[in-house]
Design an enzyme around this catalytic site. Structure first.
Site, PDB file in Angstrom:
ATOM      1  N   LYS A 181     -11.412  -6.488   9.074  1.00 50.70           N
ATOM      2  CA  LYS A 181     -10.532  -6.082   9.931  1.00 50.70           C
ATOM      3  C   LYS A 181     -10.720  -6.913  11.386  1.00 50.70           C
ATOM      4  O   LYS A 181      -9.656  -7.259  11.967  1.00 50.70           O
ATOM      5  CB  LYS A 181     -10.639  -4.520  10.350  1.00 50.70           C
ATOM      6  CG  LYS A 181     -10.567  -3.974   9.008  1.00 50.70           C
ATOM      7  CD  LYS A 181      -8.923  -3.821   8.524  1.00 50.70           C
ATOM      8  CE  LYS A 181      -8.779  -2.769   7.457  1.00 50.70           C
ATOM      9  NZ  LYS A 181      -7.317  -2.704   7.137  1.00 50.70           N
ATOM     10  N   ALA A 232       1.675   3.185  -2.204  1.00 53.51           N
ATOM     11  CA  ALA A 232       1.526   4.404  -3.208  1.00 53.51           C
ATOM     12  C   ALA A 232       0.562   5.527  -2.600  1.00 53.51           C
ATOM     13  O   ALA A 232       0.486   6.599  -3.081  1.00 53.51           O
ATOM     14  CB  ALA A 232       1.137   3.735  -4.615  1.00 53.51           C
ATOM     15  N   ILE A 259      -1.466   6.025   4.179  1.00 55.44           N
ATOM     16  CA  ILE A 259      -0.699   5.532   5.421  1.00 55.44           C
ATOM     17  C   ILE A 259       0.708   4.933   4.964  1.00 55.44           C
ATOM     18  O   ILE A 259       1.718   5.050   5.410  1.00 55.44           O
ATOM     19  CB  ILE A 259      -1.247   4.691   6.350  1.00 55.44           C
ATOM     20  CG1 ILE A 259      -2.528   5.423   6.954  1.00 55.44           C
ATOM     21  CG2 ILE A 259      -0.424   4.137   7.659  1.00 55.44           C
ATOM     22  CD1 ILE A 259      -3.585   4.521   7.679  1.00 55.44           C
ATOM     23  N   GLY A 303       0.841  -1.168   0.014  1.00 54.69           N
ATOM     24  CA  GLY A 303      -0.010  -0.165  -0.086  1.00 54.69           C
ATOM     25  C   GLY A 303       0.951   1.358  -0.064  1.00 54.69           C
ATOM     26  O   GLY A 303       0.459   2.334   0.623  1.00 54.69           O
ATOM     27  N   ASP A 329      -1.308  -7.154  -7.561  1.00 54.27           N
ATOM     28  CA  ASP A 329      -2.683  -7.044  -7.140  1.00 54.27           C
ATOM     29  C   ASP A 329      -2.810  -7.983  -5.885  1.00 54.27           C
ATOM     30  O   ASP A 329      -2.812  -9.387  -6.216  1.00 54.27           O
ATOM     31  CB  ASP A 329      -3.733  -7.361  -8.428  1.00 54.27           C
ATOM     32  CG  ASP A 329      -5.147  -7.249  -7.850  1.00 54.27           C
ATOM     33  OD1 ASP A 329      -5.492  -7.282  -6.622  1.00 54.27           O
ATOM     34  OD2 ASP A 329      -5.922  -7.483  -8.766  1.00 54.27           O
ATOM     35  N   LEU A 330      -3.135  -7.590  -4.755  1.00 52.68           N
ATOM     36  CA  LEU A 330      -3.248  -8.596  -3.555  1.00 52.68           C
ATOM     37  C   LEU A 330      -4.665  -9.064  -3.470  1.00 52.68           C
ATOM     38  O   LEU A 330      -4.446  -9.734  -2.358  1.00 52.68           O
ATOM     39  CB  LEU A 330      -2.646  -7.564  -2.255  1.00 52.68           C
ATOM     40  CG  LEU A 330      -1.024  -7.060  -2.542  1.00 52.68           C
ATOM     41  CD1 LEU A 330      -0.831  -6.534  -1.315  1.00 52.68           C
ATOM     42  CD2 LEU A 330      -0.181  -8.294  -2.650  1.00 52.68           C
ATOM     43  N   GLY A 350      -5.081  -1.777   1.662  1.00 54.77           N
ATOM     44  CA  GLY A 350      -6.274  -2.102   2.042  1.00 54.77           C
ATOM     45  C   GLY A 350      -7.425  -1.431   1.453  1.00 54.77           C
ATOM     46  O   GLY A 350      -7.179  -0.517   0.525  1.00 54.77           O
ATOM     47  N   TYR A 388     -16.341  -4.478   5.703  1.00 57.30           N
ATOM     48  CA  TYR A 388     -14.851  -4.042   5.981  1.00 57.30           C
ATOM     49  C   TYR A 388     -14.662  -4.519   7.319  1.00 57.30           C
ATOM     50  O   TYR A 388     -13.670  -4.799   7.810  1.00 57.30           O
ATOM     51  CB  TYR A 388     -14.848  -2.370   5.715  1.00 57.30           C
ATOM     52  CG  TYR A 388     -13.629  -1.834   6.118  1.00 57.30           C
ATOM     53  CD1 TYR A 388     -12.584  -1.912   5.226  1.00 57.30           C
ATOM     54  CD2 TYR A 388     -13.663  -1.084   7.185  1.00 57.30           C
ATOM     55  CE1 TYR A 388     -11.697  -1.200   5.772  1.00 57.30           C
ATOM     56  CE2 TYR A 388     -12.561  -0.294   7.705  1.00 57.30           C
ATOM     57  CZ  TYR A 388     -11.398  -0.344   6.796  1.00 57.30           C
ATOM     58  OH  TYR A 388     -10.373   0.362   7.224  1.00 57.30           O
ATOM     59  N   SER A 418      -8.176  -1.624  12.214  1.00 58.96           N
ATOM     60  CA  SER A 418      -9.024  -0.372  12.308  1.00 58.96           C
ATOM     61  C   SER A 418      -9.825  -0.620  13.620  1.00 58.96           C
ATOM     62  O   SER A 418     -10.294  -1.522  14.069  1.00 58.96           O
ATOM     63  CB  SER A 418      -9.924  -0.484  10.949  1.00 58.96           C
ATOM     64  OG  SER A 418     -10.896   0.453  11.177  1.00 58.96           O
TER      65      SER A 418
HETATM   66  P1  NAD Z   1      -5.459   4.385   0.658  1.00 61.34           P
HETATM   67  O1  NAD Z   1      -6.515   4.179  -0.245  1.00 61.34           O
HETATM   68  O2  NAD Z   1      -4.891   5.922   0.770  1.00 61.34           O
HETATM   69  O3  NAD Z   1      -4.221   3.520   0.271  1.00 61.34           O
HETATM   70  C1  NAD Z   1      -4.441   2.049   0.319  1.00 61.34           C
HETATM   71  C2  NAD Z   1      -3.422   1.734  -0.686  1.00 61.34           C
HETATM   72  O4  NAD Z   1      -3.592   0.296  -0.769  1.00 61.34           O
HETATM   73  C3  NAD Z   1      -3.525   2.228  -2.058  1.00 61.34           C
HETATM   74  O5  NAD Z   1      -2.296   2.611  -2.802  1.00 61.34           O
HETATM   75  C4  NAD Z   1      -4.078   1.101  -2.792  1.00 61.34           C
HETATM   76  O6  NAD Z   1      -3.685   1.082  -4.277  1.00 61.34           O
HETATM   77  C5  NAD Z   1      -3.717  -0.303  -2.173  1.00 61.34           C
HETATM   78  N1  NAD Z   1      -4.144  -1.284  -2.513  1.00 61.34           N
HETATM   79  C6  NAD Z   1      -5.657  -1.240  -2.449  1.00 61.34           C
HETATM   80  N2  NAD Z   1      -5.933  -2.632  -2.949  1.00 61.34           N
HETATM   81  C7  NAD Z   1      -4.793  -3.298  -3.308  1.00 61.34           C
HETATM   82  C8  NAD Z   1      -4.608  -4.402  -4.019  1.00 61.34           C
HETATM   83  N3  NAD Z   1      -5.679  -5.226  -4.445  1.00 61.34           N
HETATM   84  N4  NAD Z   1      -3.402  -5.014  -4.149  1.00 61.34           N
HETATM   85  C9  NAD Z   1      -2.306  -4.083  -3.970  1.00 61.34           C
HETATM   86  N5  NAD Z   1      -2.437  -2.826  -3.377  1.00 61.34           N
HETATM   87  C10 NAD Z   1      -3.694  -2.428  -3.125  1.00 61.34           C
HETATM   88  O7  NAD Z   1      -5.978   4.127   2.274  1.00 61.34           O
HETATM   89  P2  NAD Z   1      -5.245   4.394   3.671  1.00 61.34           P
HETATM   90  O8  NAD Z   1      -6.213   5.154   4.363  1.00 61.34           O
HETATM   91  O9  NAD Z   1      -3.751   4.988   3.468  1.00 61.34           O
HETATM   92  O10 NAD Z   1      -5.310   2.957   4.209  1.00 61.34           O
HETATM   93  C11 NAD Z   1      -4.320   2.125   4.464  1.00 61.34           C
HETATM   94  C12 NAD Z   1      -4.638   0.969   5.488  1.00 61.34           C
HETATM   95  O11 NAD Z   1      -5.130   1.767   6.775  1.00 61.34           O
HETATM   96  C13 NAD Z   1      -5.720   0.128   5.008  1.00 61.34           C
HETATM   97  O12 NAD Z   1      -5.555  -1.100   5.451  1.00 61.34           O
HETATM   98  C14 NAD Z   1      -7.228   0.708   5.749  1.00 61.34           C
HETATM   99  O13 NAD Z   1      -8.232  -0.183   5.942  1.00 61.34           O
HETATM  100  C15 NAD Z   1      -6.444   1.363   6.839  1.00 61.34           C
HETATM  101  N6  NAD Z   1      -7.435   2.215   7.755  1.00 61.34           N
HETATM  102  C16 NAD Z   1      -7.707   3.421   7.082  1.00 61.34           C
HETATM  103  C17 NAD Z   1      -8.387   4.254   7.681  1.00 61.34           C
HETATM  104  C18 NAD Z   1      -8.687   5.730   7.346  1.00 61.34           C
HETATM  105  O14 NAD Z   1      -9.628   6.385   7.879  1.00 61.34           O
HETATM  106  N7  NAD Z   1      -8.163   6.010   6.068  1.00 61.34           N
HETATM  107  C19 NAD Z   1      -9.051   3.986   9.151  1.00 61.34           C
HETATM  108  C20 NAD Z   1      -8.466   2.666   9.620  1.00 61.34           C
HETATM  109  C21 NAD Z   1      -7.789   1.930   9.042  1.00 61.34           C
END
Ligand code: NAD
Length: 256
Positions: free
Chosen positions: A155, A10, A13, A8, A41-42, A71, A151, A111
Protein backbone atom coordinates in the site's frame (compact mmCIF):
# COMPACT_ATOMS: atom_id res chain seq x y z
CA UNK A 1 -24.54 7.20 -18.91
CA UNK A 2 -20.94 6.87 -17.81
CA UNK A 3 -19.12 3.57 -18.18
CA UNK A 4 -16.99 2.75 -15.16
CA UNK A 5 -14.71 -0.24 -14.56
CA UNK A 6 -14.51 -1.37 -10.92
CA UNK A 7 -12.09 -4.09 -9.82
CA UNK A 8 -12.89 -6.09 -6.72
CA UNK A 9 -16.57 -5.63 -7.57
CA UNK A 10 -17.69 -8.94 -6.04
CA UNK A 11 -17.11 -8.00 -2.40
CA UNK A 12 -16.73 -5.28 0.19
CA UNK A 13 -15.86 -1.76 -0.97
CA UNK A 14 -15.85 -2.59 -4.71
CA UNK A 15 -19.23 -4.26 -4.42
CA UNK A 16 -20.73 -1.30 -2.52
CA UNK A 17 -19.31 1.09 -5.11
CA UNK A 18 -20.59 -0.91 -8.08
CA UNK A 19 -24.08 -1.06 -6.54
CA UNK A 20 -24.25 2.69 -5.84
CA UNK A 21 -22.94 3.64 -9.30
CA UNK A 22 -25.53 1.37 -10.93
CA UNK A 23 -28.26 2.87 -8.77
CA UNK A 24 -27.31 6.28 -10.15
CA UNK A 25 -27.52 5.05 -13.73
CA UNK A 26 -23.88 4.40 -14.56
CA UNK A 27 -22.83 1.30 -16.44
CA UNK A 28 -20.40 -0.71 -14.34
CA UNK A 29 -17.98 -3.28 -15.71
CA UNK A 30 -17.01 -5.28 -12.66
CA UNK A 31 -13.73 -7.18 -12.56
CA UNK A 32 -13.09 -9.90 -10.00
CA UNK A 33 -12.00 -13.51 -9.62
CA UNK A 34 -15.65 -14.55 -9.93
CA UNK A 35 -19.18 -13.09 -9.87
CA UNK A 36 -18.22 -10.21 -12.16
CA UNK A 37 -18.69 -9.10 -15.78
CA UNK A 38 -15.00 -9.76 -16.32
CA UNK A 39 -13.55 -12.68 -14.38
CA UNK A 40 -9.77 -12.43 -14.17
CA UNK A 41 -6.97 -13.07 -11.72
CA UNK A 42 -5.10 -9.80 -11.20
CA UNK A 43 -2.21 -11.48 -9.39
CA UNK A 44 -0.44 -12.35 -12.65
CA UNK A 45 0.36 -10.57 -15.94
CA UNK A 46 -1.87 -12.84 -18.11
CA UNK A 47 -4.94 -12.19 -15.96
CA UNK A 48 -4.29 -8.43 -15.91
CA UNK A 49 -3.87 -8.32 -19.70
CA UNK A 50 -7.07 -10.29 -20.19
CA UNK A 51 -8.94 -8.03 -17.77
CA UNK A 52 -7.81 -4.94 -19.71
CA UNK A 53 -8.77 -6.53 -23.05
CA UNK A 54 -12.20 -7.65 -21.87
CA UNK A 55 -13.02 -4.34 -20.17
CA UNK A 56 -12.13 -2.51 -23.39
CA UNK A 57 -14.26 -4.93 -25.44
CA UNK A 58 -17.24 -4.39 -23.18
CA UNK A 59 -16.76 -0.63 -22.98
CA UNK A 60 -16.64 -0.39 -26.75
CA UNK A 61 -13.77 2.09 -26.58
CA UNK A 62 -15.52 4.62 -24.34
CA UNK A 63 -14.41 4.29 -20.74
CA UNK A 64 -15.19 7.18 -18.39
CA UNK A 65 -13.63 5.99 -15.14
CA UNK A 66 -11.66 3.20 -13.49
CA UNK A 67 -11.66 2.36 -9.80
CA UNK A 68 -9.17 -0.25 -8.61
CA UNK A 69 -10.52 -1.76 -5.38
CA UNK A 70 -9.36 -5.37 -5.70
CA UNK A 71 -6.89 -6.22 -2.98
CA UNK A 72 -5.71 -8.85 -0.55
CA UNK A 73 -4.67 -8.63 3.08
CA UNK A 74 -2.62 -11.13 5.02
CA UNK A 75 0.95 -12.29 4.95
CA UNK A 76 1.12 -13.88 1.48
CA UNK A 77 3.05 -12.84 -1.65
CA UNK A 78 -0.32 -12.07 -3.28
CA UNK A 79 -0.56 -8.86 -1.28
CA UNK A 80 2.28 -7.46 -3.40
CA UNK A 81 1.24 -8.92 -6.76
CA UNK A 82 -2.45 -7.95 -6.44
CA UNK A 83 -2.28 -4.74 -4.36
CA UNK A 84 0.59 -3.13 -6.26
CA UNK A 85 1.20 -4.77 -9.64
CA UNK A 86 -2.45 -5.71 -10.20
CA UNK A 87 -3.66 -2.18 -9.43
CA UNK A 88 -0.99 -0.31 -11.39
CA UNK A 89 -1.31 -2.62 -14.43
CA UNK A 90 -5.07 -2.10 -14.60
CA UNK A 91 -4.77 1.68 -14.24
CA UNK A 92 -2.00 1.93 -16.84
CA UNK A 93 -3.64 -0.60 -19.17
CA UNK A 94 -6.93 1.30 -19.22
CA UNK A 95 -5.36 4.76 -19.26
CA UNK A 96 -5.30 5.15 -23.06
CA UNK A 97 -9.05 4.45 -23.19
CA UNK A 98 -9.65 6.96 -20.38
CA UNK A 99 -7.62 9.56 -22.24
CA UNK A 100 -10.20 9.41 -25.07
CA UNK A 101 -13.13 10.16 -22.72
CA UNK A 102 -14.51 13.64 -22.21
CA UNK A 103 -14.19 13.75 -18.41
CA UNK A 104 -12.12 10.74 -17.43
CA UNK A 105 -11.36 9.88 -13.81
CA UNK A 106 -9.44 7.18 -11.96
CA UNK A 107 -9.05 6.09 -8.35
CA UNK A 108 -7.48 3.34 -6.28
CA UNK A 109 -7.79 2.09 -2.72
CA UNK A 110 -4.69 2.55 -0.59
CA UNK A 111 -4.84 2.09 3.21
CA UNK A 112 -3.95 3.61 6.56
CA UNK A 113 -1.36 0.79 6.50
CA UNK A 114 0.60 2.79 3.92
CA UNK A 115 1.70 4.99 6.84
CA UNK A 116 2.89 2.03 8.94
CA UNK A 117 6.27 0.24 8.96
CA UNK A 118 7.06 -1.40 5.62
CA UNK A 119 9.85 -3.40 4.00
CA UNK A 120 11.82 -0.73 2.09
CA UNK A 121 13.32 -3.26 -0.34
CA UNK A 122 9.91 -4.55 -1.36
CA UNK A 123 8.66 -0.97 -1.78
CA UNK A 124 11.69 -0.16 -3.95
CA UNK A 125 11.22 -3.25 -6.15
CA UNK A 126 7.58 -2.29 -6.67
CA UNK A 127 8.44 1.29 -7.57
CA UNK A 128 11.11 -0.01 -9.96
CA UNK A 129 8.37 -2.07 -11.64
CA UNK A 130 10.44 -5.18 -10.95
CA UNK A 131 7.80 -7.79 -10.13
CA UNK A 132 10.13 -10.85 -10.10
CA UNK A 133 12.35 -9.13 -7.53
CA UNK A 134 9.37 -7.95 -5.47
CA UNK A 135 8.00 -11.52 -5.46
CA UNK A 136 11.39 -13.00 -4.49
CA UNK A 137 11.74 -10.48 -1.64
CA UNK A 138 8.17 -11.15 -0.54
CA UNK A 139 8.80 -14.92 -0.48
CA UNK A 140 11.88 -14.34 1.63
CA UNK A 141 9.95 -12.09 4.00
CA UNK A 142 7.27 -14.78 4.45
CA UNK A 143 9.95 -17.42 5.15
CA UNK A 144 11.53 -15.18 7.77
CA UNK A 145 8.23 -14.52 9.50
CA UNK A 146 8.16 -10.91 8.26
CA UNK A 147 5.11 -11.41 6.04
CA UNK A 148 3.06 -8.90 8.03
CA UNK A 149 5.18 -6.12 6.46
CA UNK A 150 3.99 -7.04 2.96
CA UNK A 151 0.53 -5.49 3.10
CA UNK A 152 1.80 -2.09 4.36
CA UNK A 153 4.63 -2.34 1.80
CA UNK A 154 2.20 -2.92 -1.06
CA UNK A 155 0.00 0.00 0.00
CA UNK A 156 2.94 2.32 0.65
CA UNK A 157 4.34 1.54 -2.81
CA UNK A 158 0.91 2.09 -4.36
CA UNK A 159 0.49 5.48 -2.64
CA UNK A 160 3.96 6.62 -3.74
CA UNK A 161 3.49 5.37 -7.30
CA UNK A 162 0.14 7.13 -7.50
CA UNK A 163 1.41 10.50 -6.25
CA UNK A 164 4.16 10.50 -8.85
CA UNK A 165 2.11 9.18 -11.77
CA UNK A 166 -0.92 11.39 -11.06
CA UNK A 167 0.95 14.57 -11.96
CA UNK A 168 2.75 13.13 -15.00
CA UNK A 169 2.02 14.09 -18.63
CA UNK A 170 0.15 10.77 -19.05
CA UNK A 171 -2.37 11.41 -16.27
CA UNK A 172 -2.84 15.06 -15.18
CA UNK A 173 -1.34 16.11 -18.51
CA UNK A 174 -4.08 14.19 -20.33
CA UNK A 175 -6.81 15.62 -18.10
CA UNK A 176 -7.25 12.50 -15.96
CA UNK A 177 -7.51 13.06 -12.19
CA UNK A 178 -5.94 10.06 -10.41
CA UNK A 179 -6.38 9.77 -6.64
CA UNK A 180 -6.81 7.22 -3.88
CA UNK A 181 -8.76 6.74 -0.71
CA UNK A 182 -6.98 5.33 2.32
CA UNK A 183 -9.48 3.61 4.62
CA UNK A 184 -8.94 2.77 8.27
CA UNK A 185 -10.90 -0.32 9.33
CA UNK A 186 -13.85 -1.11 7.05
CA UNK A 187 -16.40 -3.80 7.87
CA UNK A 188 -15.93 -6.18 4.93
CA UNK A 189 -15.04 -9.86 4.51
CA UNK A 190 -11.38 -8.73 4.44
CA UNK A 191 -11.43 -7.34 7.97
CA UNK A 192 -13.85 -9.92 9.42
CA UNK A 193 -11.07 -12.27 10.72
CA UNK A 194 -9.67 -9.39 12.80
CA UNK A 195 -12.86 -9.40 14.84
CA UNK A 196 -12.73 -13.11 15.63
CA UNK A 197 -10.27 -12.78 18.46
CA UNK A 198 -10.27 -10.20 21.25
CA UNK A 199 -6.46 -9.83 21.35
CA UNK A 200 -6.26 -9.24 17.60
CA UNK A 201 -8.99 -6.65 17.88
CA UNK A 202 -7.16 -4.80 20.65
CA UNK A 203 -3.93 -4.77 18.62
CA UNK A 204 -5.86 -3.43 15.62
CA UNK A 205 -7.61 -0.73 17.67
CA UNK A 206 -4.23 0.49 18.94
CA UNK A 207 -2.71 0.42 15.43
CA UNK A 208 -5.72 2.15 13.83
CA UNK A 209 -7.42 4.42 16.37
CA UNK A 210 -10.69 5.73 14.87
CA UNK A 211 -12.11 8.44 17.16
CA UNK A 212 -14.72 9.57 14.60
CA UNK A 213 -17.64 7.13 14.37
CA UNK A 214 -15.50 3.96 14.66
CA UNK A 215 -15.23 1.29 11.99
CA UNK A 216 -16.65 2.26 8.60
CA UNK A 217 -19.23 0.50 6.48
CA UNK A 218 -18.01 -0.15 2.91
CA UNK A 219 -20.67 2.28 1.57
CA UNK A 220 -18.84 5.16 3.30
CA UNK A 221 -15.60 4.48 1.45
CA UNK A 222 -17.55 3.86 -1.75
CA UNK A 223 -19.10 7.32 -1.38
CA UNK A 224 -15.68 8.97 -1.30
CA UNK A 225 -14.55 6.96 -4.34
CA UNK A 226 -17.74 7.94 -6.15
CA UNK A 227 -16.90 11.60 -5.71
CA UNK A 228 -13.27 11.14 -6.75
CA UNK A 229 -14.39 9.67 -10.10
CA UNK A 230 -17.34 12.01 -10.60
CA UNK A 231 -17.29 14.96 -13.02
CA UNK A 232 -17.35 17.22 -9.92
CA UNK A 233 -13.72 16.31 -9.26
CA UNK A 234 -11.95 18.47 -11.81
CA UNK A 235 -8.93 19.55 -9.74
CA UNK A 236 -7.92 16.95 -7.20
CA UNK A 237 -4.91 14.94 -8.35
CA UNK A 238 -2.34 12.75 -6.63
CA UNK A 239 -4.12 12.82 -3.27
CA UNK A 240 -4.40 10.00 -0.80
CA UNK A 241 -7.65 10.82 0.98
CA UNK A 242 -7.85 9.23 4.42
CA UNK A 243 -11.39 8.01 5.09
CA UNK A 244 -10.34 6.52 8.39
CA UNK A 245 -12.33 7.94 11.29
CA UNK A 246 -9.43 10.25 12.15
CA UNK A 247 -6.79 7.49 12.43
CA UNK A 248 -4.15 9.16 10.30
CA UNK A 249 -4.53 12.51 12.07
CA UNK A 250 -4.39 10.76 15.45
CA UNK A 251 -1.27 8.77 14.58
CA UNK A 252 0.69 11.43 12.72
CA UNK A 253 -0.40 14.48 14.64
CA UNK A 254 -0.87 18.04 13.39
CA UNK A 255 2.13 18.27 11.05
CA UNK A 256 1.11 17.96 7.40
P1 NAD B 1 -12.89 -7.74 0.15
O1 NAD B 1 -12.07 -8.93 0.44
O2 NAD B 1 -14.29 -7.68 0.64
O3 NAD B 1 -12.90 -7.44 -1.42
C1 NAD B 1 -11.75 -7.54 -2.20
C2 NAD B 1 -12.12 -8.06 -3.57
O4 NAD B 1 -10.91 -8.15 -4.35
C3 NAD B 1 -12.72 -9.49 -3.51
O5 NAD B 1 -13.93 -9.55 -4.23
C4 NAD B 1 -11.65 -10.34 -4.14
O6 NAD B 1 -12.14 -11.46 -4.86
C5 NAD B 1 -10.95 -9.35 -5.08
N1 NAD B 1 -9.63 -9.86 -5.41
C6 NAD B 1 -8.68 -10.30 -4.55
N2 NAD B 1 -7.65 -10.83 -5.22
C7 NAD B 1 -7.94 -10.73 -6.53
C8 NAD B 1 -7.27 -11.14 -7.72
N3 NAD B 1 -6.10 -11.79 -7.68
N4 NAD B 1 -7.85 -10.88 -8.91
C9 NAD B 1 -9.07 -10.25 -8.96
N5 NAD B 1 -9.74 -9.85 -7.87
C10 NAD B 1 -9.20 -10.10 -6.67
O7 NAD B 1 -12.05 -6.53 0.75
P2 NAD B 1 -12.36 -4.97 0.91
O8 NAD B 1 -12.24 -4.68 2.34
O9 NAD B 1 -13.56 -4.55 0.16
O10 NAD B 1 -11.05 -4.39 0.20
C11 NAD B 1 -11.08 -3.53 -0.92
C12 NAD B 1 -9.83 -2.69 -0.91
O11 NAD B 1 -9.81 -1.91 0.28
C13 NAD B 1 -8.54 -3.51 -0.88
O12 NAD B 1 -7.60 -2.92 -1.74
C14 NAD B 1 -8.09 -3.39 0.56
O13 NAD B 1 -6.70 -3.55 0.70
C15 NAD B 1 -8.56 -2.01 0.91
N6 NAD B 1 -8.70 -1.75 2.34
C16 NAD B 1 -9.58 -2.45 3.10
C17 NAD B 1 -9.67 -2.18 4.46
C18 NAD B 1 -10.62 -2.93 5.38
O14 NAD B 1 -10.56 -2.73 6.60
N7 NAD B 1 -11.50 -3.78 4.85
C19 NAD B 1 -8.88 -1.19 5.03
C20 NAD B 1 -8.00 -0.47 4.21
C21 NAD B 1 -7.93 -0.77 2.86
Amino acid sequence: TRTIAVTGSASGIGRALAASLRERGDEVIGVDLQDAEVCADLSAPEGRARAVREVLDRAGGALDAVVACAGLSGVAVGTVTVNFFGVTAILEGLRPALARAERPRAAAVASISATQPADPEVVRACLDGDEPRAVALAERAVERGQGRLLYPSSKSALARWLRARAVSPEWAGCGIPLNAVAPGVVLTPMSAPLFEDETMREVMDRAVPMPLNGYAEPEVVAGALRWLVSPDNSHMAGQIVFVDGGAEATLRGPDV
